[in-house]
Design an enzyme around this catalytic site. Structure first.
Site, PDB file in Angstrom:
ATOM      1  N   LYS A   1    -130.833   8.549   4.388  1.00 33.52           N
ATOM      2  CA  LYS A   1    -132.389   8.722   4.855  1.00 33.52           C
ATOM      3  C   LYS A   1    -132.913   8.500   6.073  1.00 33.52           C
ATOM      4  O   LYS A   1    -133.667   9.122   7.045  1.00 33.52           O
ATOM      5  CB  LYS A   1    -133.951   8.388   3.442  1.00 33.52           C
ATOM      6  CG  LYS A   1    -133.249   8.464   2.864  1.00 33.52           C
ATOM      7  CD  LYS A   1    -134.688   8.115   1.756  1.00 33.52           C
ATOM      8  CE  LYS A   1    -135.166   7.613   0.468  1.00 33.52           C
ATOM      9  NZ  LYS A   1    -136.042   7.339   0.204  1.00 33.52           N
TER      10      LYS A   1
ATOM     11  N   ASP B   1    -140.560   8.939  -0.325  1.00 36.42           N
ATOM     12  CA  ASP B   1    -140.308   8.583  -2.054  1.00 36.42           C
ATOM     13  C   ASP B   1    -139.058   9.817  -1.870  1.00 36.42           C
ATOM     14  O   ASP B   1    -140.045  10.973  -1.725  1.00 36.42           O
ATOM     15  CB  ASP B   1    -140.874   8.183  -2.424  1.00 36.42           C
ATOM     16  CG  ASP B   1    -140.289   7.364  -3.289  1.00 36.42           C
ATOM     17  OD1 ASP B   1    -139.264   6.513  -3.679  1.00 36.42           O
ATOM     18  OD2 ASP B   1    -140.586   8.344  -5.166  1.00 36.42           O
TER      19      ASP B   1
ATOM     20  N   PHE C   1    -125.608  13.129   1.181  1.00 31.16           N
ATOM     21  CA  PHE C   1    -126.064  12.046   1.201  1.00 31.16           C
ATOM     22  C   PHE C   1    -126.214  12.246  -0.739  1.00 31.16           C
ATOM     23  O   PHE C   1    -126.337  13.375  -0.677  1.00 31.16           O
ATOM     24  CB  PHE C   1    -126.960  10.772   1.492  1.00 31.16           C
ATOM     25  CG  PHE C   1    -128.009  10.688   1.768  1.00 31.16           C
ATOM     26  CD1 PHE C   1    -128.473  11.680   2.174  1.00 31.16           C
ATOM     27  CD2 PHE C   1    -128.755  10.070   0.607  1.00 31.16           C
ATOM     28  CE1 PHE C   1    -129.765  12.063   2.619  1.00 31.16           C
ATOM     29  CE2 PHE C   1    -130.427  10.559   0.340  1.00 31.16           C
ATOM     30  CZ  PHE C   1    -131.119  11.592   1.451  1.00 31.16           C
ATOM     31  N   GLY C   2    -126.815  10.951  -1.732  1.00 27.55           N
ATOM     32  CA  GLY C   2    -126.989  11.395  -2.921  1.00 27.55           C
ATOM     33  C   GLY C   2    -126.338  12.459  -3.034  1.00 27.55           C
ATOM     34  O   GLY C   2    -124.907  12.579  -3.807  1.00 27.55           O
TER      35      GLY C   2
ATOM     36  N   ASP D   1    -126.414  15.788  -2.950  1.00 27.67           N
ATOM     37  CA  ASP D   1    -126.222  16.760  -1.747  1.00 27.67           C
ATOM     38  C   ASP D   1    -125.055  17.464  -2.400  1.00 27.67           C
ATOM     39  O   ASP D   1    -125.517  18.689  -1.889  1.00 27.67           O
ATOM     40  CB  ASP D   1    -125.998  15.866  -0.015  1.00 27.67           C
ATOM     41  CG  ASP D   1    -127.330  15.894   0.527  1.00 27.67           C
ATOM     42  OD1 ASP D   1    -128.708  16.333  -0.141  1.00 27.67           O
ATOM     43  OD2 ASP D   1    -127.507  16.092   1.487  1.00 27.67           O
TER      44      ASP D   1
ATOM     45  N   LYS E   1    -129.047  21.516   7.088  1.00 30.45           N
ATOM     46  CA  LYS E   1    -129.609  20.982   6.051  1.00 30.45           C
ATOM     47  C   LYS E   1    -131.466  20.865   6.481  1.00 30.45           C
ATOM     48  O   LYS E   1    -131.904  21.359   5.620  1.00 30.45           O
ATOM     49  CB  LYS E   1    -129.134  19.676   5.570  1.00 30.45           C
ATOM     50  CG  LYS E   1    -130.134  19.362   4.446  1.00 30.45           C
ATOM     51  CD  LYS E   1    -129.264  17.909   3.960  1.00 30.45           C
ATOM     52  CE  LYS E   1    -130.192  16.999   3.105  1.00 30.45           C
ATOM     53  NZ  LYS E   1    -130.268  15.773   2.911  1.00 30.45           N
TER      54      LYS E   1
ATOM     55  N   ARG F   1    -137.220  16.840   2.601  1.00 27.63           N
ATOM     56  CA  ARG F   1    -137.462  15.893   3.764  1.00 27.63           C
ATOM     57  C   ARG F   1    -137.740  17.062   5.349  1.00 27.63           C
ATOM     58  O   ARG F   1    -138.915  16.767   5.558  1.00 27.63           O
ATOM     59  CB  ARG F   1    -136.486  15.041   3.641  1.00 27.63           C
ATOM     60  CG  ARG F   1    -136.553  14.275   4.813  1.00 27.63           C
ATOM     61  CD  ARG F   1    -135.421  12.447   4.649  1.00 27.63           C
ATOM     62  NE  ARG F   1    -135.751  12.528   3.212  1.00 27.63           N
ATOM     63  CZ  ARG F   1    -134.533  12.144   2.479  1.00 27.63           C
ATOM     64  NH1 ARG F   1    -133.921  13.466   2.917  1.00 27.63           N
ATOM     65  NH2 ARG F   1    -135.123  12.452   1.664  1.00 27.63           N
TER      66      ARG F   1
HETATM   67  P1  ITT Z   1    -135.391   3.941  -0.256  1.00 26.18           P
HETATM   68  O1  ITT Z   1    -136.730   3.914  -0.778  1.00 26.18           O
HETATM   69  O2  ITT Z   1    -135.172   2.371   1.243  1.00 26.18           O
HETATM   70  O3  ITT Z   1    -136.528   5.049   1.155  1.00 26.18           O
HETATM   71  P2  ITT Z   1    -134.271   4.699  -2.062  1.00 26.18           P
HETATM   72  O4  ITT Z   1    -132.100   5.023  -1.462  1.00 26.18           O
HETATM   73  O5  ITT Z   1    -134.573   3.538  -2.877  1.00 26.18           O
HETATM   74  O6  ITT Z   1    -134.013   4.021  -0.698  1.00 26.18           O
HETATM   75  P3  ITT Z   1    -135.499   6.138  -3.410  1.00 26.18           P
HETATM   76  O7  ITT Z   1    -136.217   5.535  -4.039  1.00 26.18           O
HETATM   77  O8  ITT Z   1    -136.361   7.197  -2.516  1.00 26.18           O
HETATM   78  O9  ITT Z   1    -135.349   5.942  -1.881  1.00 26.18           O
HETATM   79  O10 ITT Z   1    -134.479   7.306  -4.094  1.00 26.18           O
HETATM   80  C1  ITT Z   1    -134.528   8.542  -4.046  1.00 26.18           C
HETATM   81  C2  ITT Z   1    -132.645   9.280  -4.208  1.00 26.18           C
HETATM   82  O11 ITT Z   1    -132.863  10.375  -4.458  1.00 26.18           O
HETATM   83  C3  ITT Z   1    -131.849   8.741  -3.602  1.00 26.18           C
HETATM   84  O12 ITT Z   1    -130.943   7.883  -3.503  1.00 26.18           O
HETATM   85  C4  ITT Z   1    -130.855   9.721  -2.736  1.00 26.18           C
HETATM   86  O13 ITT Z   1    -130.007  10.110  -4.379  1.00 26.18           O
HETATM   87  C5  ITT Z   1    -131.757  10.534  -4.063  1.00 26.18           C
HETATM   88  N1  ITT Z   1    -132.017  11.413  -2.555  1.00 26.18           N
HETATM   89  C6  ITT Z   1    -133.240  11.579  -1.934  1.00 26.18           C
HETATM   90  N2  ITT Z   1    -133.164  12.620  -0.958  1.00 26.18           N
HETATM   91  C7  ITT Z   1    -131.962  12.895  -1.321  1.00 26.18           C
HETATM   92  C8  ITT Z   1    -131.570  13.879  -0.326  1.00 26.18           C
HETATM   93  O14 ITT Z   1    -132.056  14.928   0.719  1.00 26.18           O
HETATM   94  N3  ITT Z   1    -130.082  14.882  -0.708  1.00 26.18           N
HETATM   95  C9  ITT Z   1    -129.766  14.011  -1.323  1.00 26.18           C
HETATM   96  N4  ITT Z   1    -129.918  13.059  -2.716  1.00 26.18           N
HETATM   97  C10 ITT Z   1    -130.952  12.885  -2.298  1.00 26.18           C
END
Ligand code: ITT
Length: 204
Positions: free
Chosen positions: A12, A68, A154-155, A157, A177, A189
């Site tokens: 992020k 979030d 990430f995550g 994706d 993206k 985002r």
């Molecule tokens: P912060 O609270 O420190 O910002 P976090 O990872 O805990 O970090 P969140 O609670 O918002 O953040 O969790 C959102 C999750 O959703 C994040 O860990 C990602 O795995 C997923 N996610 C969010 N946006 C994404 C994206 O653009 N692409 C892929 N996965 C995403």
């Protein structure tokens, strides 16, 4: 002016820095400032983003913005949603999180792309030192693929293919993206950020 990016998530943070770059705003992250991670006790994306943004603004006296976000899988009644980070377990293993989503869908017999609809949500909150806040949201709809494809992003994706595209977010460069070529943005985002930028970055 200066701004705090209230996240501890490296993916992020990278995206938020890229989104901010054209505005000439100097940004420092919560991680770089060693700010504590507030507990995300809210029941909505907006509440959790506000918790994170206000905590960072209070701690630093600077405007702070927090994201979030999460992925809502339609056949799973919106799960993992605000629990998207938690589905990765303590090891933050998103290979595991994606497999859990896939297995839940398979258990429900969701094999066709039409049964594998999902959307990402981003709630961006900017909290100002005087205590007021502004909220901007963005979404992107698409289909979940299996196996995951691509090692960018990430995550979740690699398993998310946005509507109108042949590739997953994991196969896209971050410029693709963000979707700047399409004007108002592609990712959740980037879309939330476009609204935030239009409303308040000029005032900084
Ligand atoms: P912060 O609270 O420190 O910002 P976090 O990872 O805990 O970090 P969140 O609670 O918002 O953040 O969790 C959102 C999750 O959703 C994040 O860990 C990602 O795995 C997923 N996610 C969010 N946006 C994404 C994206 O653009 N692409 C892929 N996965 C995403």
């Amino acid at each position: 002016g200066r701004l705090v990016i209230a996240t501890h998530n490296a993916g992020k943070l990278r995206e938020m820095r890229e989104l901010l770059a054209p505005f000439g705003v100097e940004a420092v992250s919560a991680g770089e400032l060693d700010l504590p991670e507030p507990e995300e006790t809210g029941t909505t994306y907006a509440e959790n983003a506000a918790l994170k943004a206000h905590a960072a603004a209070r701690a630093t006296g600077l405007p702070a913005f927090a994201d979030d976000s999460g992925i809502a899988v339609h056949a799973l009644d919106g799960a993992p949603g605000i629990f998207s980070a938690r589905w990765a377990g303590p090891g933050r293993d998103f290979g595991l999180a994606m497999r859990r989503v896939h297995e839940e869908l398979a258990r429900r017999g969701a094999e066709n792309p039409a049964d594998r609809r999902a959307h990402f949500v981003s709630a961006l909150v900017i909290a100002w030192p005087d205590g007021h806040e502004e909220l901007f949201e963005g979404r992107v709809f698409g289909t979940l693929v299996w196996p995951p494809r691509g090692d960018k992003g990430f995550g979740y994706d690699p398993m998310f293919q946005p509507d109108g595209h042949e590739r997953t977010f994991g196969e896209m460069t971050s410029d693709e993206k963000h979707g700047w070529a399409q004007g108002s943005g592609l990712s959740h985002r980037a879309r939330a950020f476009a609204r935030l930028a239009a409303a308040c970055l000029k005032r900084m």
